[in-house]
Design a protein around this motif. Structure first.
Motif, short mmCIF file in Angstrom:
data_model
loop_
_atom_site.label_atom_id
_atom_site.label_comp_id
_atom_site.label_asym_id
_atom_site.label_seq_id
_atom_site.Cartn_x
_atom_site.Cartn_y
_atom_site.Cartn_z
N ALA A 9 31.93 6.05 45.08
CA ALA A 9 31.23 5.86 43.80
C ALA A 9 29.81 6.40 43.95
O ALA A 9 28.84 5.66 44.01
CB ALA A 9 31.22 4.38 43.41
N THR A 10 29.72 7.72 44.03
CA THR A 10 28.43 8.36 44.28
C THR A 10 28.24 9.56 43.36
O THR A 10 29.20 10.15 42.86
CB THR A 10 28.35 8.86 45.74
OG1 THR A 10 29.32 9.92 45.92
CG2 THR A 10 28.61 7.74 46.73
N ILE A 11 26.98 9.93 43.17
CA ILE A 11 26.68 11.13 42.40
C ILE A 11 27.22 12.36 43.12
O ILE A 11 27.69 13.31 42.49
CB ILE A 11 25.16 11.26 42.18
CG1 ILE A 11 24.63 10.07 41.36
CG2 ILE A 11 24.83 12.58 41.47
CD1 ILE A 11 25.24 9.92 39.99
N ASP A 12 27.17 12.37 44.43
CA ASP A 12 27.73 13.48 45.18
C ASP A 12 29.20 13.68 44.81
O ASP A 12 29.66 14.80 44.59
CB ASP A 12 27.59 13.22 46.68
CG ASP A 12 28.01 14.42 47.51
OD1 ASP A 12 27.23 15.38 47.60
OD2 ASP A 12 29.14 14.40 48.05
N ARG A 13 29.96 12.58 44.70
CA ARG A 13 31.38 12.65 44.38
C ARG A 13 31.59 13.06 42.92
O ARG A 13 32.49 13.85 42.62
CB ARG A 13 32.04 11.31 44.67
CG ARG A 13 33.53 11.23 44.42
CD ARG A 13 34.34 12.17 45.29
NE ARG A 13 34.96 13.24 44.52
CZ ARG A 13 35.90 14.04 44.98
NH1 ARG A 13 36.33 13.90 46.22
NH2 ARG A 13 36.40 15.00 44.22
N THR A 14 30.79 12.52 41.99
CA THR A 14 30.99 12.90 40.59
C THR A 14 30.63 14.36 40.36
O THR A 14 31.18 15.01 39.47
CB THR A 14 30.18 12.01 39.63
OG1 THR A 14 28.79 12.12 39.90
CG2 THR A 14 30.62 10.55 39.74
N GLY A 15 29.71 14.91 41.17
CA GLY A 15 29.45 16.34 41.10
C GLY A 15 30.67 17.14 41.50
O GLY A 15 31.02 18.14 40.84
N ARG A 16 31.36 16.71 42.56
CA ARG A 16 32.59 17.39 42.96
C ARG A 16 33.67 17.22 41.90
O ARG A 16 34.45 18.15 41.63
CB ARG A 16 33.07 16.88 44.32
CG ARG A 16 32.10 17.22 45.45
CD ARG A 16 32.79 17.23 46.80
NE ARG A 16 33.32 15.94 47.19
CZ ARG A 16 32.62 14.98 47.79
NH1 ARG A 16 31.33 15.16 48.04
NH2 ARG A 16 33.19 13.84 48.14
N ASP A 17 33.73 16.03 41.29
CA ASP A 17 34.70 15.81 40.21
C ASP A 17 34.47 16.79 39.06
O ASP A 17 35.41 17.36 38.51
CB ASP A 17 34.59 14.38 39.68
CG ASP A 17 35.08 13.33 40.66
OD1 ASP A 17 35.73 13.69 41.66
OD2 ASP A 17 34.81 12.13 40.42
N LEU A 18 33.20 16.96 38.69
CA LEU A 18 32.88 17.89 37.61
C LEU A 18 33.35 19.29 37.97
O LEU A 18 33.91 20.01 37.11
CB LEU A 18 31.37 17.89 37.35
CG LEU A 18 30.83 18.92 36.36
CD1 LEU A 18 31.51 18.78 35.00
CD2 LEU A 18 29.31 18.79 36.23
N GLY A 19 33.16 19.70 39.21
CA GLY A 19 33.64 21.00 39.63
C GLY A 19 35.14 21.13 39.53
O GLY A 19 35.66 22.18 39.13
N GLU A 20 35.86 20.05 39.85
CA GLU A 20 37.32 20.10 39.76
C GLU A 20 37.79 20.12 38.31
O GLU A 20 38.79 20.77 37.98
CB GLU A 20 37.92 18.92 40.52
CG GLU A 20 37.68 19.03 42.03
CD GLU A 20 38.48 18.01 42.83
OE1 GLU A 20 39.64 17.74 42.48
OE2 GLU A 20 37.94 17.51 43.82
N VAL A 21 37.08 19.42 37.42
CA VAL A 21 37.40 19.51 35.99
C VAL A 21 37.18 20.94 35.50
O VAL A 21 38.00 21.51 34.78
CB VAL A 21 36.54 18.51 35.18
CG1 VAL A 21 36.65 18.78 33.68
CG2 VAL A 21 36.94 17.08 35.49
N LEU A 22 36.08 21.52 35.91
CA LEU A 22 35.77 22.90 35.53
C LEU A 22 36.85 23.86 36.01
O LEU A 22 37.34 24.70 35.25
CB LEU A 22 34.41 23.28 36.13
CG LEU A 22 33.75 24.57 35.67
CD1 LEU A 22 33.43 24.50 34.19
CD2 LEU A 22 32.47 24.81 36.48
#
Length: 306
Positions: A75-88
């Motif tokens: 539950a980190t900003i680092d992880r949500t950044g990677r999530d955004l990349g995977e959505v993209l």
């Protein structure tokens, strides 16, 4: 126009809820990332304003809305950044993209810029940062003093773990829609003169849908958030920063520092508004977003300026 939902499974097996809307034939895609304890519905007004202009991708960040939960350590900003990349990668694998983020959503955009700088200036051609910060949110006031003391004593991890341990019990005892909840929402999510009671209740209901274990898990990453290193990457593309003058969560000074560090960013200051500026001043936010799209489209090959 069409609207459709889909699921993007991340590399650590969390299912992210994604919606695609707007003009599917548009040359430009806009990906909208919501804020802390919210969900993609917080962009409903901007969704209406952009439908005729771009293909829209909206998603619930992990642990929020209809997306799956995650282990506390992720539950980190680092992880949500990677999530955004995977959505993209999954939903907008080709063509130019503008990334828009409110609050924690803006932090996710910055994290992606640090992690995958090669995307910015190639696939990512514009960035919209709304009521957000590159770091240092808890340095002043009583909370800042308390967190600073805990850090100095080496007790901050203990404090955060205690909050996370208590969160399930507090969630079982929690009452939603209370007057105390409305007071908190009014004070911290709205500004000096933009707190219409109906809007306060709407935001209270939206935020209270997020369970306390999610809130406490992500609270830790907000305390440690620092994405200053990503700002030079954002400077490769047109950027708009919107900051509300009476925002208590991401104060105006943070928006000004963001715009200055990025360099050639347009800074839009919204007098009297608070953190939910996209709800209470939608005409200002919509206009700023549309101006950004004008700037982006003027740079696209084969597109005329204006």
């Amino acid at each position: 126009m069409s609207s459709a939902s889909r699921t993007v499974r991340t590399d650590d097996d969390v299912d992210l809820h994604v919606e695609v809307d707007g003009d599917v034939a548009a040359p430009l895609t806009v990906v909208l990332s919501h804020g802390f304890t919210a969900r993609l519905e917080e962009w409903d007004l901007q969704r209406q304003a952009l439908r005729d202009r771009a293909r829209l991708v909206l998603w619930d960040q992990r642990g929020h809305g209809r997306s799956g939960w995650t282990p506390l350590t992720r539950a980190t900003i680092d992880r949500t950044g990677r999530d955004l990349g995977e959505v993209l990668d999954a939903v907008a694998p080709e063509g130019p993209v503008v990334l828009a983020g409110h609050s924690m959503g803006g932090m996710s955009v910055m994290a992606l810029a640090r992690q995958r700088p090669e995307l910015f200036g190639s696939r990512v051609v514009g960035v919209f940062l709304l009521a957000t910060s590159a770091g240092g949110l808890v340095r002043t006031g009583l909370v800042g003093l308390g967190v600073g003391a805990l850090r100095l004593l080496g007790l901050l991890p203990v404090y955060l773990r205690l909050l996370q341990a208590l969160a399930p019990l507090l969630e079982r005892l929690r009452r939603r829609g209370t007057a105390a909840g409305r007071w908190f929402t009014r004070r911290y999510l709205f500004g000096r003169d933009d707190a219409d009671p109906a809007h306060v209740r709407e935001v209270q209901a939206l935020l209270e849908q997020t369970p306390l274990p999610v809130t406490m898990a992500f609270y830790a990453t907000l305390l440690e958030h620092d994405e200053a290193a990503a700002l030079s990457v954002l400077g490769r593309v047109p950027v708009t920063v919107v900051a509300a003058t009476t925002d208590r969560l991401t104060p105006l000074a943070h928006g000004r520092r963001l715009a200055a560090a990025i360099g050639d960013a347009e800074l839009v200051e919204v007098p009297g508004a608070g953190h939910c500026v996209n709800l209470t001043r939608p005409w200002v936010v919509d206009d700023a977003l549309l101006r950004l799209l004008d700037r982006v489209e003027a740079r696209l090959p084969g597109r005329r300026a204006g």
